[in-house]
Design an enzyme around this catalytic site. Sequence first.
Site, PDB file in Angstrom:
ATOM      1  N   LYS A  37      53.138  74.622  39.568  1.00 47.29           N
ATOM      2  CA  LYS A  37      54.630  74.700  39.894  1.00 47.29           C
ATOM      3  C   LYS A  37      55.129  76.244  40.707  1.00 47.29           C
ATOM      4  CE  LYS A  37      56.854  72.393  36.032  1.00 47.29           C
ATOM      5  NZ  LYS A  37      57.505  72.729  34.905  1.00 47.29           N
ATOM      6  N   GLU A  74      42.869  74.627  33.337  1.00 45.29           N
ATOM      7  CA  GLU A  74      44.499  74.940  33.299  1.00 45.29           C
ATOM      8  C   GLU A  74      44.608  73.122  33.535  1.00 45.29           C
ATOM      9  OE1 GLU A  74      45.997  76.236  31.440  1.00 45.29           O
ATOM     10  OE2 GLU A  74      46.357  78.159  31.271  1.00 45.29           O
ATOM     11  N   ASP A  75      46.438  73.211  32.554  1.00 43.85           N
ATOM     12  CA  ASP A  75      47.153  71.810  32.912  1.00 43.85           C
ATOM     13  C   ASP A  75      47.503  72.355  34.415  1.00 43.85           C
ATOM     14  OD1 ASP A  75      47.618  73.927  31.535  1.00 43.85           O
ATOM     15  OD2 ASP A  75      48.770  71.840  29.824  1.00 43.85           O
ATOM     16  N   LYS A  88      45.608  73.143  24.774  1.00 39.56           N
ATOM     17  CA  LYS A  88      45.024  72.270  23.682  1.00 39.56           C
ATOM     18  C   LYS A  88      44.787  71.447  25.366  1.00 39.56           C
ATOM     19  CE  LYS A  88      47.897  72.321  20.192  1.00 39.56           C
ATOM     20  NZ  LYS A  88      48.542  71.945  19.470  1.00 39.56           N
ATOM     21  N   GLY A  89      46.197  71.514  26.439  1.00 36.82           N
ATOM     22  CA  GLY A  89      46.732  70.933  27.751  1.00 36.82           C
ATOM     23  C   GLY A  89      45.967  70.851  28.408  1.00 36.82           C
ATOM     24  N   ASP A  99      52.589  68.343  27.265  1.00 39.73           N
ATOM     25  CA  ASP A  99      53.479  67.966  26.106  1.00 39.73           C
ATOM     26  C   ASP A  99      54.359  68.111  26.260  1.00 39.73           C
ATOM     27  OD1 ASP A  99      52.744  70.939  25.331  1.00 39.73           O
ATOM     28  OD2 ASP A  99      53.820  70.711  23.588  1.00 39.73           O
ATOM     29  N   PHE A 154      60.257  68.912  34.953  1.00 37.56           N
ATOM     30  CA  PHE A 154      59.212  69.752  33.527  1.00 37.56           C
ATOM     31  C   PHE A 154      58.145  68.240  33.362  1.00 37.56           C
ATOM     32  CE2 PHE A 154      57.938  69.045  29.133  1.00 37.56           C
ATOM     33  CZ  PHE A 154      57.622  70.558  29.223  1.00 37.56           C
ATOM     34  N   VAL A 155      57.254  68.045  33.145  1.00 38.52           N
ATOM     35  CA  VAL A 155      56.216  66.985  33.644  1.00 38.52           C
ATOM     36  C   VAL A 155      55.722  66.709  31.514  1.00 38.52           C
ATOM     37  CG1 VAL A 155      56.688  66.575  36.039  1.00 38.52           C
ATOM     38  CG2 VAL A 155      54.643  68.293  34.636  1.00 38.52           C
ATOM     39  N   ASP A 194      52.238  77.527  35.908  1.00 39.94           N
ATOM     40  CA  ASP A 194      54.103  77.740  35.892  1.00 39.94           C
ATOM     41  C   ASP A 194      54.051  78.667  36.142  1.00 39.94           C
ATOM     42  OD1 ASP A 194      56.229  76.958  35.696  1.00 39.94           O
ATOM     43  OD2 ASP A 194      56.478  77.238  33.634  1.00 39.94           O
ATOM     44  N   ARG A 201      50.732  63.600  25.685  1.00 38.98           N
ATOM     45  CA  ARG A 201      49.643  64.193  25.729  1.00 38.98           C
ATOM     46  C   ARG A 201      48.549  63.083  25.952  1.00 38.98           C
ATOM     47  NH1 ARG A 201      49.395  69.963  25.412  1.00 38.98           N
ATOM     48  NH2 ARG A 201      49.818  70.878  22.896  1.00 38.98           N
TER      49      ARG A 201
HETATM   50  P1  IMP Z   1      52.512  80.155  32.426  1.00 43.41           P
HETATM   51  O1  IMP Z   1      52.518  80.123  33.370  1.00 43.41           O
HETATM   52  O2  IMP Z   1      52.440  81.097  31.485  1.00 43.41           O
HETATM   53  O3  IMP Z   1      54.091  80.175  32.393  1.00 43.41           O
HETATM   54  O4  IMP Z   1      52.605  78.575  31.086  1.00 43.41           O
HETATM   55  C1  IMP Z   1      51.627  77.681  31.324  1.00 43.41           C
HETATM   56  C2  IMP Z   1      51.867  76.639  30.317  1.00 43.41           C
HETATM   57  O5  IMP Z   1      52.780  76.175  30.241  1.00 43.41           O
HETATM   58  C3  IMP Z   1      50.941  75.296  30.536  1.00 43.41           C
HETATM   59  O6  IMP Z   1      49.832  75.679  29.959  1.00 43.41           O
HETATM   60  C4  IMP Z   1      51.640  74.565  30.016  1.00 43.41           C
HETATM   61  O7  IMP Z   1      51.438  74.476  27.862  1.00 43.41           O
HETATM   62  C5  IMP Z   1      53.017  74.737  29.791  1.00 43.41           C
HETATM   63  N1  IMP Z   1      54.115  74.349  31.316  1.00 43.41           N
HETATM   64  C6  IMP Z   1      54.392  75.340  31.923  1.00 43.41           C
HETATM   65  N2  IMP Z   1      54.967  73.526  32.495  1.00 43.41           N
HETATM   66  C7  IMP Z   1      55.083  72.557  32.143  1.00 43.41           C
HETATM   67  C8  IMP Z   1      55.237  71.480  32.402  1.00 43.41           C
HETATM   68  O8  IMP Z   1      56.180  71.089  32.958  1.00 43.41           O
HETATM   69  N3  IMP Z   1      54.998  70.666  31.135  1.00 43.41           N
HETATM   70  C9  IMP Z   1      54.383  70.533  30.285  1.00 43.41           C
HETATM   71  N4  IMP Z   1      54.383  71.937  29.542  1.00 43.41           N
HETATM   72  C10 IMP Z   1      55.118  73.107  30.373  1.00 43.41           C
HETATM   73 MG    MG Z   2      51.807  73.409  26.178  1.00 45.38          MG
END
Ligand code: IMP
Ligand code: MG
Length: 180
Positions: free
Chosen positions: A130, A98-99, A42-43, A158, A151-152, A102, A164
């Site tokens: 990140k 993407e939001d 949803k992000g 969220d 963590f943002v 990470d 959100r």
């Molecule tokens: P990854 O890149 O597979 O680790 O996952 C990315 C997802 O983790 C994002 O779409 C977010 O939903 C969540 N996420 C990662 N870092 C943050 C943060 O700082 N705040 C909120 N959600 C985060």
């Molecule tokens: Mg999330």
Amino acid sequence: MEEYIAKVLISREELAKRVSELGAEITRDYAGKNLLVLGILKGAVPFMSDLIREIKLPLAYDFMALSSYGASTQSSGVVRILKDLERSVEDVHILITEDIVDTGLTLQYLKANLKARNPLSIKVVTLLDKAARRQAEVFPDYNGFSIPDEFVVGYGLDFNEEYRNLPYIGVLKPEAYKFI
Ligand code: IMP
Ligand code: MG
């Protein structure tokens, strides 16, 4: 809600300016191409909703919802598709929206899954990157802001489904975590 925000990392004005710059770049790069903007629920919703209005081209948009397997808070890289695309993508250039990237594990899985459907191309636009936490060899093609390992929340991001709807990106105070 805002009593739990330690600081504003990216203001609403900074977001609007950068989203408009990204839209201009994407407009240049996709002129004459059949573009499908793919939002990851949803992000990505607030970001995508602002971004598409800065892309001055005909486009279609669709959504996917993904979830990591297991209850662990650590991303495992094994992803479940909760909502899939509505049609085949063989005739479109996909721009994944993407939001935040990470670890990159979600995106790595998604790109491989979409590649198997033979779209004309796949690129990624993320609002936040990140990079310090990257585990998978995936890199966004367009990035709004590189951020430190904090963590943002806000503008789609969220903590436990909250925050959100904040119009800026903020860092949570430690008190916000203490009840979980
Ligand atoms: P990854 O890149 O597979 O680790 O996952 C990315 C997802 O983790 C994002 O779409 C977010 O939903 C969540 N996420 C990662 N870092 C943050 C943060 O700082 N705040 C909120 N959600 C985060
Ligand atoms: Mg999330």
